[in-house]
Motif scaffolding. Structure first.
Motif, PDB file in Angstrom:
ATOM      1  N   VAL A  99       0.865  -1.170   0.000  1.00 19.68           N
ATOM      2  CA  VAL A  99       0.000   0.000   0.000  1.00 19.68           C
ATOM      3  C   VAL A  99       0.907   1.226   0.000  1.00 19.68           C
ATOM      4  CG1 VAL A  99      -1.735   1.258   1.308  1.00 19.68           C
ATOM      5  CG2 VAL A  99      -1.784  -1.225   1.290  1.00 19.68           C
ATOM      6  N   GLU A 100       0.672   2.123  -0.932  1.00 16.93           N
ATOM      7  CA  GLU A 100       1.446   3.362  -0.999  1.00 16.93           C
ATOM      8  C   GLU A 100       0.663   4.476  -0.324  1.00 16.93           C
ATOM      9  OE1 GLU A 100       4.545   3.698  -2.224  1.00 16.93           O
ATOM     10  OE2 GLU A 100       4.577   1.568  -2.737  1.00 16.93           O
ATOM     11  N   ILE A 101       1.240   5.022   0.723  1.00 12.51           N
ATOM     12  CA  ILE A 101       0.683   6.163   1.446  1.00 12.51           C
ATOM     13  C   ILE A 101       1.709   7.273   1.329  1.00 12.51           C
ATOM     14  CG2 ILE A 101       0.139   7.017   3.762  1.00 12.51           C
ATOM     15  CD1 ILE A 101      -1.024   4.342   4.440  1.00 12.51           C
ATOM     16  N   PRO A 102       1.308   8.516   1.177  1.00 13.94           N
ATOM     17  CA  PRO A 102       2.308   9.586   1.062  1.00 13.94           C
ATOM     18  C   PRO A 102       3.333   9.525   2.199  1.00 13.94           C
ATOM     19  CG  PRO A 102       0.143  10.460   0.607  1.00 13.94           C
ATOM     20  CD  PRO A 102      -0.050   9.039   1.062  1.00 13.94           C
ATOM     21  N   GLY A 103       4.577   9.305   1.818  1.00 10.84           N
ATOM     22  CA  GLY A 103       5.654   9.222   2.795  1.00 10.84           C
ATOM     23  C   GLY A 103       5.958   7.819   3.270  1.00 10.84           C
ATOM     24  N   TRP A 104       5.150   6.818   2.900  1.00  8.67           N
ATOM     25  CA  TRP A 104       5.312   5.463   3.409  1.00  8.67           C
ATOM     26  C   TRP A 104       4.977   4.427   2.336  1.00  8.67           C
ATOM     27  CZ3 TRP A 104       7.067   4.811   8.374  1.00  8.67           C
ATOM     28  CH2 TRP A 104       7.006   5.921   9.205  1.00  8.67           C
ATOM     29  N   THR A 105       5.633   3.285   2.415  1.00 11.11           N
ATOM     30  CA  THR A 105       5.246   2.079   1.692  1.00 11.11           C
ATOM     31  C   THR A 105       4.947   1.039   2.762  1.00 11.11           C
ATOM     32  OG1 THR A 105       6.641   2.583  -0.184  1.00 11.11           O
ATOM     33  CG2 THR A 105       5.949   0.301   0.067  1.00 11.11           C
ATOM     34  N   ILE A 106       3.716   0.542   2.775  1.00  9.48           N
ATOM     35  CA  ILE A 106       3.292  -0.386   3.816  1.00  9.48           C
ATOM     36  C   ILE A 106       2.990  -1.735   3.173  1.00  9.48           C
ATOM     37  CG2 ILE A 106       1.550  -0.848   5.565  1.00  9.48           C
ATOM     38  CD1 ILE A 106       1.381   2.178   5.973  1.00  9.48           C
ATOM     39  N   THR A 107       3.585  -2.796   3.711  1.00  9.49           N
ATOM     40  CA  THR A 107       3.396  -4.148   3.209  1.00  9.49           C
ATOM     41  C   THR A 107       2.649  -4.955   4.261  1.00  9.49           C
ATOM     42  OG1 THR A 107       5.469  -4.021   1.997  1.00  9.49           O
ATOM     43  CG2 THR A 107       4.564  -6.218   2.378  1.00  9.49           C
ATOM     44  N   TYR A 108       1.494  -5.499   3.869  1.00 13.21           N
ATOM     45  CA  TYR A 108       0.757  -6.443   4.713  1.00 13.21           C
ATOM     46  C   TYR A 108       1.040  -7.823   4.143  1.00 13.21           C
ATOM     47  CZ  TYR A 108      -3.053  -9.001   6.876  1.00 13.21           C
ATOM     48  OH  TYR A 108      -3.789  -9.924   7.579  1.00 13.21           O
ATOM     49  N   TYR A 109       1.411  -8.780   4.991  1.00 12.62           N
ATOM     50  CA  TYR A 109       1.815 -10.088   4.490  1.00 12.62           C
ATOM     51  C   TYR A 109       1.267 -11.208   5.366  1.00 12.62           C
ATOM     52  CZ  TYR A 109       5.343  -9.744   8.144  1.00 12.62           C
ATOM     53  OH  TYR A 109       5.978  -9.596   9.338  1.00 12.62           O
ATOM     54  N   VAL A 163      -6.438  -2.678  10.786  1.00 14.32           N
ATOM     55  CA  VAL A 163      -7.680  -3.385  11.055  1.00 14.32           C
ATOM     56  C   VAL A 163      -7.987  -4.199   9.816  1.00 14.32           C
ATOM     57  CG1 VAL A 163     -10.128  -3.168  11.577  1.00 14.32           C
ATOM     58  CG2 VAL A 163      -8.511  -1.549  12.556  1.00 14.32           C
ATOM     59  N   SER A 164      -8.133  -5.513   9.981  1.00 14.77           N
ATOM     60  CA  SER A 164      -8.457  -6.381   8.851  1.00 14.77           C
ATOM     61  C   SER A 164      -9.518  -7.380   9.277  1.00 14.77           C
ATOM     62  CB  SER A 164      -7.207  -7.117   8.360  1.00 14.77           C
ATOM     63  OG  SER A 164      -6.854  -8.150   9.241  1.00 14.77           O
ATOM     64  N   SER A 165     -10.006  -8.127   8.320  1.00 11.55           N
ATOM     65  CA  SER A 165     -10.996  -9.144   8.631  1.00 11.55           C
ATOM     66  C   SER A 165     -10.396 -10.293   9.444  1.00 11.55           C
ATOM     67  CB  SER A 165     -11.625  -9.673   7.341  1.00 11.55           C
ATOM     68  OG  SER A 165     -10.624 -10.118   6.447  1.00 11.55           O
ATOM     69  N   GLU A 166      -9.074 -10.335   9.578  1.00 13.62           N
ATOM     70  CA  GLU A 166      -8.404 -11.395  10.345  1.00 13.62           C
ATOM     71  C   GLU A 166      -7.830 -10.917  11.671  1.00 13.62           C
ATOM     72  OE1 GLU A 166      -8.773 -14.365   9.469  1.00 13.62           O
ATOM     73  OE2 GLU A 166      -9.680 -13.816   7.574  1.00 13.62           O
ATOM     74  N   GLY A 167      -8.051  -9.684  12.038  1.00 11.63           N
ATOM     75  CA  GLY A 167      -7.533  -9.175  13.302  1.00 11.63           C
ATOM     76  C   GLY A 167      -7.007  -7.767  13.143  1.00 11.63           C
ATOM     77  N   SER A 168      -6.487  -7.241  14.233  1.00 10.89           N
ATOM     78  CA  SER A 168      -5.982  -5.871  14.186  1.00 10.89           C
ATOM     79  C   SER A 168      -4.699  -5.756  14.998  1.00 10.89           C
ATOM     80  CB  SER A 168      -7.033  -4.905  14.719  1.00 10.89           C
ATOM     81  OG  SER A 168      -7.395  -5.231  16.026  1.00 10.89           O
ATOM     82  N   GLU A 202     -11.070 -16.617   1.563  1.00 12.17           N
ATOM     83  CA  GLU A 202     -10.486 -16.504   0.231  1.00 12.17           C
ATOM     84  C   GLU A 202      -9.881 -15.133  -0.015  1.00 12.17           C
ATOM     85  OE1 GLU A 202     -13.005 -17.727  -2.908  1.00 12.17           O
ATOM     86  OE2 GLU A 202     -13.624 -19.547  -1.878  1.00 12.17           O
ATOM     87  N   HIS A 203     -10.340 -14.139   0.710  1.00 13.62           N
ATOM     88  CA  HIS A 203      -9.741 -12.810   0.590  1.00 13.62           C
ATOM     89  C   HIS A 203      -9.819 -12.096   1.934  1.00 13.62           C
ATOM     90  CE1 HIS A 203     -14.011 -12.012  -0.175  1.00 13.62           C
ATOM     91  NE2 HIS A 203     -13.779 -10.815   0.326  1.00 13.62           N
ATOM     92  N   ILE A 204      -8.905 -11.163   2.111  1.00 19.29           N
ATOM     93  CA  ILE A 204      -8.818 -10.379   3.339  1.00 19.29           C
ATOM     94  C   ILE A 204      -8.884  -8.908   2.952  1.00 19.29           C
ATOM     95  CG2 ILE A 204      -7.357  -9.734   5.294  1.00 19.29           C
ATOM     96  CD1 ILE A 204      -6.146 -12.529   5.169  1.00 19.29           C
ATOM     97  N   ASN A 205      -9.759  -8.179   3.584  1.00 19.47           N
ATOM     98  CA  ASN A 205      -9.863  -6.736   3.401  1.00 19.47           C
ATOM     99  C   ASN A 205      -9.398  -6.058   4.680  1.00 19.47           C
ATOM    100  OD1 ASN A 205     -11.089  -6.850   0.809  1.00 19.47           O
ATOM    101  ND2 ASN A 205     -12.987  -7.422   1.820  1.00 19.47           N
ATOM    102  N   GLY A 206      -8.859  -4.880   4.536  1.00 27.26           N
ATOM    103  CA  GLY A 206      -8.416  -4.169   5.725  1.00 27.26           C
ATOM    104  C   GLY A 206      -8.129  -2.708   5.460  1.00 27.26           C
ATOM    105  N   ARG A 207      -7.762  -2.050   6.539  1.00 25.93           N
ATOM    106  CA  ARG A 207      -7.417  -0.635   6.486  1.00 25.93           C
ATOM    107  C   ARG A 207      -6.202  -0.417   7.371  1.00 25.93           C
ATOM    108  NH1 ARG A 207     -11.717   4.018   7.508  1.00 25.93           N
ATOM    109  NH2 ARG A 207     -12.777   2.504   6.248  1.00 25.93           N
ATOM    110  N   VAL A 208      -5.300   0.420   6.899  1.00 22.56           N
ATOM    111  CA  VAL A 208      -4.111   0.767   7.666  1.00 22.56           C
ATOM    112  C   VAL A 208      -4.086   2.281   7.837  1.00 22.56           C
ATOM    113  CG1 VAL A 208      -2.615   0.850   5.636  1.00 22.56           C
ATOM    114  CG2 VAL A 208      -1.622   0.440   7.861  1.00 22.56           C
ATOM    115  N   MET A 209      -3.745   2.713   9.041  1.00 26.44           N
ATOM    116  CA  MET A 209      -3.629   4.139   9.326  1.00 26.44           C
ATOM    117  C   MET A 209      -2.318   4.361  10.061  1.00 26.44           C
ATOM    118  SD  MET A 209      -6.132   6.810  11.320  1.00 26.44           S
ATOM    119  CE  MET A 209      -5.972   6.082  12.921  1.00 26.44           C
TER     120      MET A 209
END
Length: 144
Positions: A37-47, A82-87, A115-122
């Motif tokens: 995920v590209e956020i201004p000033g950051w590259t965030i990798t969820y794995y 925060v994701s569908s698999e935890g936070s 089959e898929h995971i949705n989430g939000r990063v702040m």
């Protein structure tokens, strides 16, 4: 010359040992499943790692990009996922010797079931003059 020869032999031995014992560490491998995920000033990798095992791990790595300020000016940092698999919640109120990367990993109890995971990063950070807040959503498709 007899007095200098032992020092030369010791120096050669130490040099050989240092050459043979080099560490070729390249950091963690997010080979299983990941999204950036590209956020201004950051590259965030969820794995997600070890998805086929009993205790898969999911985690986040946030890397500060150099185009958005100096690392030395950062005073505090907060990261929420925060994701569908935890936070996750990571907080460092007194950032010292920040190298530009924040990493956190936990056991993921439901990662092998969906089959898929949705989430939000702040991410929030404070430099010497301002407080910044950026957020973005992400999705990962899990195909076995």
């Amino acid at each position: 010359m007899k007095q200098v020869m032992p020092f030369i032999v010791i120096a050669i031995l130490i040099g050989t040992v240092m050459f043979v014992m080099q560490d070729d560490y390249e950091g963690p491998d997010y080979a299983d499943i990941k999204t950036d995920v590209e956020i201004p000033g950051w590259t965030i990798t969820y794995y997600i790692n070890d998805i086929a095992h009993d205790e898969p791990m999911h985690g986040i790595e946030a890397k500060r990009t150099e185009d958005n300020g100096d690392f030395d000016t950062m005073k505090s940092l907060e990261l929420f996922l925060v994701s569908s698999e935890g936070s996750f919640y990571i907080q460092d109120l007194e950032v010292e010797d920040f190298d530009g990367t924040v990493r956190h990993e936990e056991v993921c109890s439901g990662c092998g079931q969906d089959e898929h995971i949705n989430g939000r990063v702040m991410i929030n950070w404070n430099d010497q003059t301002n407080t910044h807040m950026e957020y973005e959503t992400f999705a990962i498709e899990i195909n076995d």
